[in-house]
Design a protein around this motif. Structure first.
Motif, mmCIF file in Angstrom:
data_model
loop_
_atom_site.group_PDB
_atom_site.id
_atom_site.type_symbol
_atom_site.label_atom_id
_atom_site.label_comp_id
_atom_site.label_asym_id
_atom_site.label_seq_id
_atom_site.Cartn_x
_atom_site.Cartn_y
_atom_site.Cartn_z
ATOM 1 N N THR A 63 10.360 5.136 0.903
ATOM 2 C CA THR A 63 9.465 6.324 1.202
ATOM 3 C C THR A 63 9.694 7.319 -0.072
ATOM 4 O O THR A 63 10.494 6.324 -0.885
ATOM 5 N N LEU A 64 9.109 7.506 -0.355
ATOM 6 C CA LEU A 64 8.790 8.844 -2.214
ATOM 7 C C LEU A 64 9.838 10.209 -1.359
ATOM 8 O O LEU A 64 9.249 10.709 -0.384
ATOM 9 N N ALA A 65 10.643 10.710 -2.021
ATOM 10 C CA ALA A 65 11.843 12.247 -2.028
ATOM 11 C C ALA A 65 10.757 12.837 -3.624
ATOM 12 O O ALA A 65 11.015 11.983 -4.358
ATOM 13 N N PRO A 66 11.089 13.960 -3.238
ATOM 14 C CA PRO A 66 10.604 14.150 -4.608
ATOM 15 C C PRO A 66 11.727 14.075 -5.369
ATOM 16 O O PRO A 66 13.279 13.914 -5.217
ATOM 17 N N ALA A 101 0.788 -1.226 -0.144
ATOM 18 C CA ALA A 101 0.472 0.294 -0.028
ATOM 19 C C ALA A 101 0.600 1.227 -0.191
ATOM 20 O O ALA A 101 1.997 1.046 0.457
ATOM 21 N N LEU A 102 0.328 2.795 -1.009
ATOM 22 C CA LEU A 102 0.836 3.828 -0.851
ATOM 23 C C LEU A 102 0.270 4.402 -0.050
ATOM 24 O O LEU A 102 -0.846 4.513 0.689
ATOM 25 N N ASP A 103 0.732 4.512 1.623
ATOM 26 C CA ASP A 103 0.641 5.343 2.628
ATOM 27 C C ASP A 103 0.884 6.170 3.162
ATOM 28 O O ASP A 103 2.482 6.085 3.296
ATOM 29 N N ASN A 104 1.173 7.373 3.241
ATOM 30 C CA ASN A 104 1.121 9.166 4.025
ATOM 31 C C ASN A 104 2.993 8.927 2.704
ATOM 32 O O ASN A 104 4.126 9.415 3.341
ATOM 33 N N GLY A 105 2.957 8.904 1.804
ATOM 34 C CA GLY A 105 4.084 9.254 0.752
ATOM 35 C C GLY A 105 5.431 7.896 0.781
ATOM 36 O O GLY A 105 6.245 8.083 0.714
ATOM 37 N N ALA A 106 4.718 7.125 1.976
ATOM 38 C CA ALA A 106 5.337 6.133 2.193
ATOM 39 C C ALA A 106 4.901 3.968 1.620
ATOM 40 O O ALA A 106 3.384 3.643 1.317
ATOM 41 N N ILE A 118 11.159 10.254 -6.556
ATOM 42 C CA ILE A 118 12.384 9.274 -6.302
ATOM 43 C C ILE A 118 11.972 8.295 -5.388
ATOM 44 O O ILE A 118 11.294 8.517 -3.491
ATOM 45 N N LEU A 119 12.047 6.531 -5.006
ATOM 46 C CA LEU A 119 11.792 5.576 -4.530
ATOM 47 C C LEU A 119 13.049 5.853 -3.719
ATOM 48 O O LEU A 119 14.830 5.286 -4.328
#
Length: 858
Positions: free
Chosen positions: A583-586, A568-573, A594-595
């Motif tokens: 987590t996702l980064a800009p 699941a994609l939850d709050n950018g993670a 960016i993963l």
């Protein structure tokens, strides 16, 4: 005569060719430097960037900075008056014959699967006017004689004796020793044990930048620490005062399979022991849990006597392929050699990327003509510094090609990419990853026709790499020299490898005892497991944990491929099994984050971790597929055909989740062509708002909000899960996809339907024929049935119509004493007129159905 690079005959260079062959510590490189400096000009090609830099510094001290150049993929120092060049083998200008002296170091690497064809080409064709020198192991001698028959063969003996010292425990390894391991996890474990019992160790791995490696080596050379823990990166050209080399294992993963080291590879590493006239020893390390940690008698004999089976083939690939089409290029690169001493090179990553992208129509269709094919091949040859495999690297190359195919990269764009990596926070692996990434941009910035303001961008990339290297050196020093820890030292316990460890569901059992649980990829110790032998059990669990995590990672990768992974994609993670995987980064834009793998994945073995990260990236691409309408807008915003006004509007729509108020958006300034482009992109231009209909869904809005938060953008209020047409106004800020009508929020597409219905009614009245008595010209009646069906109140409906430019004509109240039904409210369209509180209010019966409406429009 030797074979020309394209297969024709080539005359031998007038200068003599000398092959100086022998084991390590024979002074071959020192001899080459002396011969280089004895000529009026010269060039040496090295297998590693750090070796080229080391020799560059030595030659600068002799000849001065203005006379010496350093040429590598990531760094170019080329004074105008430079007469001496120190290069990596790949960066050598082979076709140029202006150098009086040319040398090729470590020629035996022509048998390497990934880079061998480059060394073979240099061995055959790199020549100096006056002298050419080929340096390498004696194993390459028969092939040098066959391929370069005019070469003079000189064999040099080793200066010192190398002898086998047997197996030793880590506590018995003598000072001034190097311990060689073949995984980052094992390097860290050994270094931390040495920190606990011997005061610390320097750490050297191939993934380190030259600056970090040199700083770590300086700790060892200065005597601050007596031990060096390294991967096999020290086996080539690292000159240290090492007296003993201990192998933590004799097998490694070579990128394709797990295999035992060959005797020449063992000798290359063991040869670091003993420098000049000082003898050295080698042996193995006991207690590592490996089953191949002992040398065989024939291997010991071969290493001590420097006797190895000669090479029978060198790898070759056409260095001058044709660039007519992609198919022609691939065919030439896969063409077999014409000589029996040469073998077709295995598919290197540059060719694998080329073939992969050539099969993708979206990329291949953009490559037309000889010039474009040549440029595309140059892009495909970008080294995979991040070591993430063909699939991930090919995606990076494809994105780079889309930017490069039409010209050069802008300085602002390259500067932004470099600045994004200019962060010195994070752990050791994070910093290593950033250094690998900045090396890619350093390589890109060095290309002569890829980047505007090339020199400035290259200098920025080098400066960022230097800062990251300093930070990494600090982290390594803190962890393995200044910080007392025993988290990983139990991994080398001599007895724990015999204990049985298994995983049942999420429970980790050691000899049947519950010792902890595995949630996601995080091992959690059971606080109740306090047995007398708890330390032994924990050590066994940690020792076998890598295997358990590897199997779990492989299972998850298979689930991702089959589309049944419960991620699941939850709050950018990315969350799985209740644990964060990444987590996702800009990233480059809001829609291309960016993963960043979570630190819990660091314990997963390298090959499984790479496969898992690649699978997570594929999963993320699928998860973000509902945002494809916004992706089309994002791509169109970079098109030169859009023009500045449309590009600005598209950028704003992407940043606002495909929704923007029409007022102030600039849509009215667009010409007919741009409006058509906007419509084809799926943007609905309404009376009050611009919106992408596909984005008015809870799933897409939720996805966009997560990406907006990752990018640091304001993401608006959370959407209602059902997204009904109308909502009560719980706050002054409406959810994404709704318009504020005071006490209610109305979904944008529903608002557009009601306003469109009002305009249709206005148009219908124009052609309806004669007016009824008492009705003013240009007015019309509206049926509020649709608004009522949406749950909209009369006041909210009136507010919407007023915002849309419609003005209510409230009928006069009946005279006193008169009776009858109230006259209906009439409407007229006056978009440019604004109502004020100073306007007189019409008198209306309080029992009128539009009494509230009259109040709203006063």
């Amino acid at each position: 005569m030797v074979q020309h690079r394209n297969g024709s005959a080539l005359k031998d260079a007038p200068g003599g060719v000398k092959a100086v062959l022998g084991p390590t510590n024979t002074g071959k490189t020192h001899l080459a430097i002396e011969r280089l400096c004895a000529h009026s000009s010269g060039m040496i090609g090295f297998p590693l960037r750090l070796l080229a830099r080391e020799v560059y510094d030595r030659v600068v001290k002799i000849k001065g900075e203005r006379s010496v150049a350093l040429i590598t993929g990531e760094e170019r120092i080329e004074p105008k008056e430079a007469r001496y060049r120190l290069c990596t083998v790949e960066a050598m200008p082979v076709a140029e014959r202006s150098m009086a002296f040319v040398a090729i170091d470590e020629a035996q690497l022509a048998a390497d699967r990934e880079r061998g064809h480059v060394f073979t080409d240099r061995l055959l064709h790199a020549r100096g006017r006056e002298e050419t020198m080929i340096l390498g192991s004696s194993t390459v001698e028969p092939l040098v004689r066959a391929l370069v028959p005019q070469a003079e063969i000189v064999t040099r003996p080793r200066f010192s004796t190398l002898s086998h010292a047997g197996a030793k425990k880590l506590s018995r390894v003598p000072p001034r020793s190097a311990i060689v391991a073949f995984s980052a996890e094992q390097v860290y474990a050994i270094a931390e044990m040495l920190r606990r019992f011997r005061g610390g160790a320097a750490v050297v791995m191939g993934a380190l930048s030259p600056q970090t490696r040199n700083a770590q080596v300086a700790l060892y050379q200065s005597g601050e620490v007596d031990y060096l823990v390294a991967t096999d990166a020290i086996g080539m050209g690292l000159n240290l005062d090492v007296e003993h080399v201990a192998f933590a294992g004799l097998s490694k993963y070579d990128g394709r399979r797990h295999r035992r080291l060959t005797p020449p590879e063992m000798a290359q590493i063991a040869g670091r022991a003993g420098r000049h006239q000082k003898d050295g020893t080698f042996g193995t390390l006991t207690g590592t849990g490996g089953h191949d940690s002992d040398f065989e008698p024939d291997e010991i004999y071969a290493i001590e006597e420097h006797r190895f089976a000669p090479l029978t083939k060198l790898f070759w690939r056409d260095p001058e392929p044709r660039f007519d089409t992609l198919a022609t290029l691939i065919a030439d690169l896969e063409a077999p050699p014409s000589r029996p001493e040469l073998a077709s090179a295995p598919e290197a990553i540059d060719l694998a990327v080329l073939k992969r992208l050539a099969d993708e129509g979206a990329v291949a269709d953009t490559v037309r003509g000889i010039g474009q094919v040549r440029r595309f091949w140059d892009v495909c040859r970008l080294p995979d510094f991040r070591q993430q495999g063909v699939e991930t690297h090919s995606r990076f190359v494809a994105r780079l090609w889309q930017d490069l195919r039409a010209g050069e990269l802008g300085a602002d764009f390259v500067a932004a990419q470099i600045a994004q990596l200019d962060r010195t926070g994070g752990d050791i692996d994070t910093l290593q990853g950033r250094i690998a990434a900045i090396r890619s941009w350093a390589y890109i910035a060095q290309r002569p026709d890829w980047v505007l303001a090339r020199d400035e961008m290259a200098a920025r990339a080098r400066a960022v790499e230097a800062r990251l290297s300093d930070a990494l050196h600090g982290k390594l020093t803190e962890r393995f020299i200044n910080r007392r820890t025993a988290v990983l030292m139990k991994k080398l316990g001599p007895d724990t490898g015999l204990l049985s460890v298994r995983l049942e569901d999420e429970e980790v059992l050691v000899e049947g005892e519950h010792i902890g649980s595995l949630r996601g990829f995080t091992f959690q110790v059971d606080p109740g497991a306090r047995l007398s032998d708890c330390k032994l059990l924990l050590a066994a669990a940690e020792k076998h944990l890598a295997t358990l995590l590897g199997k779990r990672a492989d299972t998850l990768v298979d689930a991702v491929h089959e589309g049944c992974a419960d991620i699941a994609l939850d709050n950018g993670a990315l969350v799985w099994d209740g644990q964060k995987l990444a987590t996702l980064a800009p990233g480059r834009s809001l829609l291309t984050p960016i993963l960043v793998p979570d630190r819990a994945l660091d314990a997963v073995p390298g090959p499984s971790r790479k496969a898992l990260v690649a699978a997570l990236e594929r999963w993320l691409e699928t998860a973000l597929a509902p945002l494809a309408p916004l992706t089309r807008l994002d791509e169109a915003s970079r098109s030169t055909e859009a023009g500045p006004d449309l590009r600005a509007l598209l950028i704003a729509l992407v940043e606002r989740g495909g929704i923007a108020a029409r007022e102030g958006s600039g849509v009215d300034r667009l010409d007919k062509q741009r409006r058509t482009m906007l419509s084809r992109l799926g943007v609905k231009v309404g009376a009050l708002d611009l919106f992408v209909p596909a984005m008015l869904r809870p799933q897409t809005i939720t996805l966009w909000r997560q990406l907006a938060r990752v990018a640091g953008k304001q993401d608006g209020a959370a959407p209602d899960p059902a997204m009904p047409p109308a909502l009560p106004a719980g706050s002054r800020r409406p959810p994404a996809g709704y318009r504020n009508l005071g006490k209610q929020f109305l979904r944008l597409d529903m608002a557009e339907k009601l306003l469109r219905e009002a305009h249709n009614a206005r148009g219908g009245e124009k052609h309806a024929g004669e007016k009824r008595a008492g009705e003013k010209r240009g007015t019309f009646a509206l049926d509020p049935a649709r608004a009522v069906s949406m749950g909209l109140t009369t006041a909210s409906y009136a507010r919407l119509l007023k915002l849309g430019g419609f003005q209510a004509i409230v009928p006069r109240a009946l005279a006193e004493g008169q009776h009858g039904p109230p006259a209906p409210v009439r409407w007229r369209w006056r978009p440019s007129r604004r109502h004020t509180d100073a306007e007189p209010a019409a008198q209306v019966r309080r029992d009128s159905a539009f009494a509230a409406l009259a109040d709203m429009v006063r």
